[in-house]
Design an enzyme around this catalytic site. Structure first.
Site, mmCIF file in Angstrom:
data_model
loop_
_atom_site.group_PDB
_atom_site.id
_atom_site.type_symbol
_atom_site.label_atom_id
_atom_site.label_comp_id
_atom_site.label_asym_id
_atom_site.label_seq_id
_atom_site.Cartn_x
_atom_site.Cartn_y
_atom_site.Cartn_z
ATOM 1 N N LYS A 203 0.828 -1.201 0.000
ATOM 2 C CA LYS A 203 0.000 0.000 0.000
ATOM 3 C C LYS A 203 0.871 1.264 0.000
ATOM 4 C CE LYS A 203 -3.799 -2.557 0.942
ATOM 5 N NZ LYS A 203 -3.235 -3.894 1.020
ATOM 6 N N LYS B 196 -8.768 0.843 4.403
ATOM 7 C CA LYS B 196 -8.237 -0.521 4.332
ATOM 8 C C LYS B 196 -6.979 -0.654 5.185
ATOM 9 C CE LYS B 196 -6.205 0.644 -0.190
ATOM 10 N NZ LYS B 196 -6.181 0.295 -1.633
ATOM 11 N N ARG C 260 -5.263 -5.594 -12.777
ATOM 12 C CA ARG C 260 -3.919 -6.055 -12.415
ATOM 13 C C ARG C 260 -3.034 -6.000 -13.662
ATOM 14 N NH1 ARG C 260 -1.822 -9.310 -8.616
ATOM 15 N NH2 ARG C 260 -2.673 -7.661 -7.291
ATOM 16 N N ARG D 280 -10.498 -6.925 -12.901
ATOM 17 C CA ARG D 280 -11.266 -7.734 -11.946
ATOM 18 C C ARG D 280 -12.523 -6.948 -11.593
ATOM 19 N NH1 ARG D 280 -6.112 -8.187 -8.254
ATOM 20 N NH2 ARG D 280 -6.083 -6.029 -9.000
ATOM 21 N N ARG E 212 -15.460 -4.294 -4.199
ATOM 22 C CA ARG E 212 -14.134 -4.904 -4.335
ATOM 23 C C ARG E 212 -14.110 -5.785 -5.579
ATOM 24 N NH1 ARG E 212 -13.830 -8.139 1.091
ATOM 25 N NH2 ARG E 212 -15.869 -8.742 0.275
ATOM 26 N N ASP F 4 -2.019 -2.480 -9.279
ATOM 27 C CA ASP F 4 -3.476 -2.441 -9.258
ATOM 28 C C ASP F 4 -3.911 -1.062 -9.725
ATOM 29 O OD1 ASP F 4 -3.512 -4.998 -8.326
ATOM 30 O OD2 ASP F 4 -3.980 -4.478 -6.257
ATOM 31 N N GLU G 243 -2.306 0.248 -5.660
ATOM 32 C CA GLU G 243 -1.318 -0.554 -4.937
ATOM 33 C C GLU G 243 -0.244 -1.022 -5.905
ATOM 34 O OE1 GLU G 243 -2.835 -3.843 -2.655
ATOM 35 O OE2 GLU G 243 -4.543 -2.692 -1.911
ATOM 36 N N ASN H 271 2.040 -4.385 -5.899
ATOM 37 C CA ASN H 271 2.206 -5.665 -5.220
ATOM 38 C C ASN H 271 3.565 -6.276 -5.567
ATOM 39 O OD1 ASN H 271 -0.658 -6.476 -4.047
ATOM 40 N ND2 ASN H 271 -0.972 -5.421 -5.981
#
Length: 318
Positions: free
Chosen positions: A129, A164, A214, A229, A237, A277, A285, A287
């Site tokens: 994050k 979050k 993604r 997604r 979400r 993301d 984000e 990752n």
């Protein structure tokens, strides 16, 4: 060193519990075995340090393309990690104390010449994050705080806000608070542990209805397709683990601009496998622990993302 004599270790969650249909680590293991690599399986608790040298209880691994029986494990044997050429660190978050300790142990193997993917220093530095916040031009309005008054003020300013935890994955612990502020106090109390834990707030992005995409980078270069997604009805979400469906799409000009903003630091940190993301025009984000969505993109686009990663590993080892 011929590529087909490579010894590849993997540190992962229990292989018996993975989701056969979509697990990205399994794609990497299949690809490596197809190239003739030998596979060496470890879970986090198998790692240990003895007299300053990194070891693990390692089990030989064979993987199968069989939804009923996708792996065979041999007997565990305590061996130095320096016997391996490369190790994939594919343990899922949370990035808790045990995860961090495992990264430190893998750092000893790295100093003994083993290639760890991703590098341990980057894994310690790059909270998924917080790392993105080094590129504020790429992110929606965001705040990291534990103080409830500060968090409330952010909500008052932006109205529609996502809250979050900093260490979650798969959409766990994500709350959408609308302008009416309903349940705001309870959510902030729970997420911040009564003001003792830092959390993230981000302005809600309505573009989530079109998906949280993604985007995968292999050795700093983007795969030309991302996986949008798309949230299920009534959800905010898009995470597949939270019931979203994955639809591959080509990268846009805006995606490429976002990638260009972060590429220099990705390369500087030697990050070999990264997942961005992206919602609408913004990165939410970055990752680096165990990015996923390899299988979904490969299945829809005929790509070979694991093969690209193994090519990068072979280049480093050469």
């Amino acid at each position: 060193m011929s590529q087909n004599s490579l010894k590849l270790g993997v540190v992962m969650d229990t292989i018996a519990d993975l989701a056969y249909k979509k697990d990205s680590t399994l794609a990497m293991l299949w690809a490596a075995q197809d190239r003739g690599y030998s596979l060496h399986y470890m879970e986090q608790q198998d790692l240990f340090l003895n007299a300053g040298q990194a070891y693990a209880r390692i089990r030989p691994l064979t993987v199968h393309r069989d939804p009923v029986r996708w792996f065979t494990l041999g007997e565990a044997d305590a061996r130095p990690l320096a016997e391996l050429d490369a190790i994939l660190m594919r343990k899922d978050p949370p990035v808790d104390l045990e995860f961090t300790n495992a990264i430190h142990l893998l750092g000893f193997a790295e100093r003994e010449g083993v290639l760890v993917v991703n590098p341990t220093r980057a894994l310690l530095e790059c909270n998924e994050k917080l790392f993105a916040q080094q590129f504020p031009q790429c992110c929606p309005p965001s705040l990291v705080a534990s103080n409830v008054d500060v968090l409330r003020a952010f909500h008052a300013e932006h109205g529609d806000v996502i809250f979050k935890p900093l260490d979650g994955m798969g959409g766990t612990g994500i709350f959408h608070i609308t302008p009416d502020g309903r349940n705001l106090g309870a959510v902030l109390e729970q997420l911040t542990l009564q003001g003792r834990r830092q959390i993230m707030a981000q302005r809600y992005l309505p573009a989530i209805k079109d998906g949280d995409t993604r985007i995968l980078l292999v050795d700093g270069e983007p795969v030309p397709y991302g996986l949008a997604r798309i949230p299920s009805a009534g959800e905010t979400r898009g995470n597949l683990a939270a019931g979203g469906r994955g639809v591959s799409r080509e990268l846009t000009a805006r995606d490429h601009w976002l990638i260009q903003q972060i590429q220099p630091m990705i390369r500087e940190k030697n990050l070999m496998f990264v997942g961005l993301d992206v919602i609408g025009d913004y990165i939410t984000e970055i990752n680096v622990t165990s990015p996923t969505c390899v299988r979904e993109i490969d299945d829809q686009r005929g790509t070979d993302i694991a093969g690209l990663l193994l090519d990068a590993i072979e280049r480093r080892l050469a």
